[in-house]
Design a protein around this motif. Structure first.
Motif, PDB file in Angstrom:
ATOM      1  N   LEU A   1     -38.382  41.940 -74.233  1.00 47.05           N
ATOM      2  CA  LEU A   1     -37.413  42.999 -73.940  1.00 47.05           C
ATOM      3  C   LEU A   1     -37.472  44.136 -74.956  1.00 47.05           C
ATOM      4  O   LEU A   1     -36.685  45.078 -74.862  1.00 47.05           O
ATOM      5  CB  LEU A   1     -35.990  42.425 -73.897  1.00 47.05           C
ATOM      6  N   ALA A   2     -38.370  44.036 -75.921  1.00 51.24           N
ATOM      7  CA  ALA A   2     -38.522  45.055 -76.967  1.00 51.24           C
ATOM      8  C   ALA A   2     -37.214  45.290 -77.720  1.00 51.24           C
ATOM      9  O   ALA A   2     -36.923  46.403 -78.142  1.00 51.24           O
ATOM     10  CB  ALA A   2     -39.074  46.359 -76.392  1.00 51.24           C
ATOM     11  N   MET A   3     -36.428  44.237 -77.891  1.00 52.17           N
ATOM     12  CA  MET A   3     -35.165  44.338 -78.627  1.00 52.17           C
ATOM     13  C   MET A   3     -35.464  44.455 -80.112  1.00 52.17           C
ATOM     14  O   MET A   3     -36.413  43.846 -80.610  1.00 52.17           O
ATOM     15  CB  MET A   3     -34.275  43.132 -78.351  1.00 52.17           C
ATOM     16  N   VAL A   4     -34.643  45.246 -80.813  1.00 53.37           N
ATOM     17  CA  VAL A   4     -34.782  45.436 -82.254  1.00 53.37           C
ATOM     18  C   VAL A   4     -33.410  45.296 -82.897  1.00 53.37           C
ATOM     19  O   VAL A   4     -32.382  45.340 -82.221  1.00 53.37           O
ATOM     20  CB  VAL A   4     -35.387  46.824 -82.584  1.00 53.37           C
ATOM     21  N   ASP A   5     -33.395  45.180 -84.221  1.00 50.21           N
ATOM     22  CA  ASP A   5     -32.129  45.125 -84.948  1.00 50.21           C
ATOM     23  C   ASP A   5     -31.369  46.429 -84.755  1.00 50.21           C
ATOM     24  O   ASP A   5     -31.976  47.510 -84.647  1.00 50.21           O
ATOM     25  CB  ASP A   5     -32.374  44.908 -86.445  1.00 50.21           C
ATOM     26  N   LEU A   6     -30.070  46.326 -84.730  1.00 47.78           N
ATOM     27  CA  LEU A   6     -29.206  47.493 -84.632  1.00 47.78           C
ATOM     28  C   LEU A   6     -29.487  48.414 -85.814  1.00 47.78           C
ATOM     29  O   LEU A   6     -29.575  47.964 -86.958  1.00 47.78           O
ATOM     30  CB  LEU A   6     -27.746  47.040 -84.639  1.00 47.78           C
ATOM     31  N   GLU A   7     -29.664  49.697 -85.529  1.00 47.93           N
ATOM     32  CA  GLU A   7     -29.968  50.653 -86.596  1.00 47.93           C
ATOM     33  C   GLU A   7     -28.759  50.879 -87.487  1.00 47.93           C
ATOM     34  O   GLU A   7     -27.630  50.912 -87.022  1.00 47.93           O
ATOM     35  CB  GLU A   7     -30.417  51.986 -85.992  1.00 47.93           C
ATOM     36  N   SER A   8     -29.030  51.034 -88.764  1.00 48.61           N
ATOM     37  CA  SER A   8     -27.991  51.347 -89.725  1.00 48.61           C
ATOM     38  C   SER A   8     -27.563  52.796 -89.515  1.00 48.61           C
ATOM     39  O   SER A   8     -28.399  53.626 -89.192  1.00 48.61           O
ATOM     40  CB  SER A   8     -28.558  51.161 -91.138  1.00 48.61           C
ATOM     41  N   PRO A   9     -26.336  53.147 -89.612  1.00 46.61           N
ATOM     42  CA  PRO A   9     -25.207  52.423 -90.173  1.00 46.61           C
ATOM     43  C   PRO A   9     -24.448  51.608 -89.140  1.00 46.61           C
ATOM     44  O   PRO A   9     -23.329  51.171 -89.403  1.00 46.61           O
ATOM     45  CB  PRO A   9     -24.334  53.545 -90.733  1.00 46.61           C
ATOM     46  N   GLY A  10     -25.041  51.386 -87.963  1.00 47.28           N
ATOM     47  CA  GLY A  10     -24.365  50.578 -86.955  1.00 47.28           C
ATOM     48  C   GLY A  10     -24.194  49.140 -87.413  1.00 47.28           C
ATOM     49  O   GLY A  10     -24.910  48.652 -88.279  1.00 47.28           O
ATOM     50  N   PHE A  11     -23.210  48.463 -86.861  1.00 51.96           N
ATOM     51  CA  PHE A  11     -22.998  47.056 -87.157  1.00 51.96           C
ATOM     52  C   PHE A  11     -22.344  46.413 -85.952  1.00 51.96           C
ATOM     53  O   PHE A  11     -21.844  47.084 -85.065  1.00 51.96           O
ATOM     54  CB  PHE A  11     -22.161  46.864 -88.433  1.00 51.96           C
ATOM     55  N   LEU A  12     -22.356  45.119 -85.930  1.00 52.98           N
ATOM     56  CA  LEU A  12     -21.793  44.342 -84.840  1.00 52.98           C
ATOM     57  C   LEU A  12     -20.434  43.825 -85.267  1.00 52.98           C
ATOM     58  O   LEU A  12     -20.273  43.331 -86.380  1.00 52.98           O
ATOM     59  CB  LEU A  12     -22.721  43.166 -84.516  1.00 52.98           C
ATOM     60  N   MET A  13     -19.470  43.938 -84.383  1.00 52.80           N
ATOM     61  CA  MET A  13     -18.137  43.387 -84.645  1.00 52.80           C
ATOM     62  C   MET A  13     -17.827  42.355 -83.572  1.00 52.80           C
ATOM     63  O   MET A  13     -18.370  42.413 -82.468  1.00 52.80           O
ATOM     64  CB  MET A  13     -17.091  44.501 -84.639  1.00 52.80           C
ATOM     65  N   ASP A  14     -16.932  41.437 -83.885  1.00 55.74           N
ATOM     66  CA  ASP A  14     -16.647  40.321 -82.994  1.00 55.74           C
ATOM     67  C   ASP A  14     -15.193  39.896 -83.170  1.00 55.74           C
ATOM     68  O   ASP A  14     -14.652  39.950 -84.271  1.00 55.74           O
ATOM     69  CB  ASP A  14     -17.587  39.167 -83.378  1.00 55.74           C
ATOM     70  N   ARG A  15     -14.579  39.511 -82.102  1.00 53.27           N
ATOM     71  CA  ARG A  15     -13.270  38.873 -82.145  1.00 53.27           C
ATOM     72  C   ARG A  15     -13.285  37.767 -81.110  1.00 53.27           C
ATOM     73  O   ARG A  15     -13.523  38.011 -79.926  1.00 53.27           O
ATOM     74  CB  ARG A  15     -12.155  39.873 -81.818  1.00 53.27           C
ATOM     75  N   LYS A  16     -13.064  36.561 -81.540  1.00 56.00           N
ATOM     76  CA  LYS A  16     -13.074  35.425 -80.634  1.00 56.00           C
ATOM     77  C   LYS A  16     -11.777  35.381 -79.826  1.00 56.00           C
ATOM     78  O   LYS A  16     -10.703  35.637 -80.346  1.00 56.00           O
ATOM     79  CB  LYS A  16     -13.217  34.110 -81.397  1.00 56.00           C
ATOM     80  N   GLY A  17     -11.913  35.052 -78.543  1.00 50.97           N
ATOM     81  CA  GLY A  17     -10.769  34.904 -77.674  1.00 50.97           C
ATOM     82  C   GLY A  17     -10.428  33.428 -77.487  1.00 50.97           C
ATOM     83  O   GLY A  17     -11.093  32.544 -78.009  1.00 50.97           O
ATOM     84  N   ARG A  18      -9.404  33.182 -76.704  1.00 54.47           N
ATOM     85  CA  ARG A  18      -8.938  31.807 -76.480  1.00 54.47           C
ATOM     86  C   ARG A  18      -9.970  30.949 -75.776  1.00 54.47           C
ATOM     87  O   ARG A  18      -9.980  29.741 -75.913  1.00 54.47           O
ATOM     88  CB  ARG A  18      -7.636  31.828 -75.683  1.00 54.47           C
ATOM     89  N   GLY A  19     -10.881  31.580 -75.027  1.00 56.19           N
ATOM     90  CA  GLY A  19     -11.894  30.805 -74.304  1.00 56.19           C
ATOM     91  C   GLY A  19     -13.160  30.545 -75.096  1.00 56.19           C
ATOM     92  O   GLY A  19     -14.077  29.918 -74.591  1.00 56.19           O
ATOM     93  N   ALA A  20     -13.220  31.002 -76.345  1.00 57.95           N
ATOM     94  CA  ALA A  20     -14.411  30.775 -77.174  1.00 57.95           C
ATOM     95  C   ALA A  20     -14.445  29.347 -77.677  1.00 57.95           C
ATOM     96  O   ALA A  20     -13.413  28.724 -77.906  1.00 57.95           O
ATOM     97  CB  ALA A  20     -14.429  31.745 -78.359  1.00 57.95           C
TER      98      ALA A  20
END
Length: 174
Positions: A152-171
């Motif tokens: 899929l030619a996926m690469v790491d997210l370019e800086s200064p981007g970052f990934l954020m996460d919040r788990k829900g009740r179904g996680a």
């Protein structure tokens, strides 16, 4: 105007990949979600699973076998599909696709079916004229990371981007 992605199918040997949500066996999909190595999710109530399937673009992978339809004198046959893999996009169907729930049953791994599924996903992705990108979350160093990078030619997210996460009740709790 409501845009619908056309249903696509691909075949290889005795395997089928289809984006047709109406043929996905929900009980078999829930069995995948219940498996021990589907560590990021849990089975869902059937009505919620139906919504998930119909509000996503699903790439369902099947093993196809021909079975006789009726008595021994009949030349008619029908195909039986066994759900052996799954992936889906959460998408607006125009600009962004989030790839998730990628899974192939363990006994079907090492048959290059994951690579084929990624090629089918890439084919649909590259045909989208206004798409800005595809995102996914994978475990660093996992075999799936290498698969996503290669097919899929996926690469790491370019800086200064970052990934954020919040788990829900179904996680699934870790």
């Amino acid at each position: 105007m409501d845009f619908e992605m056309p249903t696509r199918t691909w075949t290889r040997d005795n395997y089928l990949i289809s984006t047709d949500p109406s043929i996905i066996p929900l009980d078999a999909l829930n069995d995948i979600f219940a498996s021990d190595d589907f560590h990021w999710g849990l089975p869902l109530p059937i009505e919620h699973l139906r919504t998930l399937v119909h509000k996503s673009i699903c790439f369902a992978l099947y093993e196809v076998t021909n079975v006789s339809a009726g008595d021994e004198h009949s030349n008619e046959s029908q195909q039986r599909r066994k759900l052996i893999g799954f992936a889906r996009w959460i998408t607006d169907m125009v600009t962004v696709n989030y790839l998730t729930d990628v899974y192939i049953l363990p006994e079907y791994r090492s048959k290059h079916l994951g690579a084929w599924m990624m090629e089918c996903i890439d084919e649909v992705f590259t045909a989208m004229p206004h798409v800005r990108g595809m995102i996914l979350i994978a475990d660093r160093g996992s075999p799936t990371e290498a698969l996503y990078r290669k097919y899929l030619a996926m690469v790491d997210l370019e800086s200064p981007g970052f990934l954020m996460d919040r788990k829900g009740r179904g996680a699934v709790s870790q």
